[in-house]
Design an enzyme around this catalytic site. Structure first.
Site, PDB file in Angstrom:
ATOM      1  N   HIS A 104       2.309   6.770  -7.051  1.00 25.30           N
ATOM      2  CA  HIS A 104       1.812   5.457  -7.478  1.00 25.30           C
ATOM      3  C   HIS A 104       1.802   5.334  -9.002  1.00 25.30           C
ATOM      4  CE1 HIS A 104      -1.691   2.471  -7.996  1.00 25.30           C
ATOM      5  NE2 HIS A 104      -0.577   1.785  -7.767  1.00 25.30           N
ATOM      6  N   HIS A 123      -6.525   6.422  -7.287  1.00 28.29           N
ATOM      7  CA  HIS A 123      -6.675   5.269  -6.382  1.00 28.29           C
ATOM      8  C   HIS A 123      -6.648   5.704  -4.929  1.00 28.29           C
ATOM      9  CE1 HIS A 123      -4.435   4.002 -10.097  1.00 28.29           C
ATOM     10  NE2 HIS A 123      -5.538   3.289 -10.201  1.00 28.29           N
TER      11      HIS A 123
HETATM   12  S1  FES Z   1      -2.109   7.139  -9.136  1.00 21.04           S
HETATM   13 FE1  FES Z   1      -2.389   7.965  -7.165  1.00 21.04          FE
HETATM   14  S2  FES Z   1      -3.046   6.306  -5.940  1.00 21.04           S
HETATM   15 FE2  FES Z   1      -2.753   5.469  -7.914  1.00 21.04          FE
END
Ligand code: FES
Length: 175
Positions: A104, A123
């Site tokens: 992500h 997150h």
């Molecule tokens: S950086 Fe891992 S869920 Fe956003």
């Protein structure tokens, strides 16, 4: 003025778009590229290095072996899961390795051996180590990049490639 041949080709291409069924000669440039080998645009990475990560005898079930691959800027983790896994190597098909950067936004993942899952503290994305790094929950949209591994006759485990694009890179292997 459009010639008869180019007008015919134009109509064929239009039929492809509308009907979805293209004859091989309707797209001559694509056909030519396929017959002549790889498209130039597919050659976007340099060859992967072959890098020893560990020996099978060093690995303990559920214990992380940290390393980097394909270069020092890319942290990875090698694991013996104790159960056969997707793309697992070794006699029990349970040795796998993954990038430690969340797909992500690059958070550093932690591994939980009880569920064989990686967790992101930023997150809360979760990836399944037994299923090839499959994204289970969270805001990420891509699975976790998994290293391609090989084991030689001496029981040494080598990284030889990566399935998936490392976070923050346009190519896994940088010039
Ligand atoms: S950086 Fe891992 S869920 Fe956003």
């Amino acid at each position: 003025m459009m010639s008869e041949i180019s007008r015919r080709r134009f109509l064929k291409l239009g039929a492809c778009v509308v009907g979805g069924a293209c004859a091989a000669d309707a797209l001559p440039s694509l056909t030519h590229a396929t017959e002549s080998g790889e498209l130039a645009t597919l050659k976007t990475t340099l060859p992967y290095p072959r890098m020893k990560l560990a020996s099978i005898g060093q690995l303990k079930i559920g214990r992380e072996q940290l390393s980097t691959y394909p270069d020092q800027a890319s942290p990875v983790v090698l694991l013996k899961l104790g159960r056969p896994a997707v793309n697992g190597v070794g006699p029990d098909r349970d040795i796998v390795a993954f990038s430690r950067r969340c797909s992500h936004m690059g958070g550093t993942l932690s591994f939980r051996p009880d569920t064989a899952t990686f967790h992101c503290p930023l997150h809360y994305a979760m990836f399944d180590a037994e299923k090839g790094g499959l994204l289970v929950i969270g805001q990420a949209t891509d699975n976790l990049p998994q290293l391609e591994l090989e084991v030689d006759a001496a029981g040494d485990v080598f990284a030889v490639g990566i399935r998936g694009l490392l976070y923050g890179r346009q190519a896994n292997v940088l010039a």
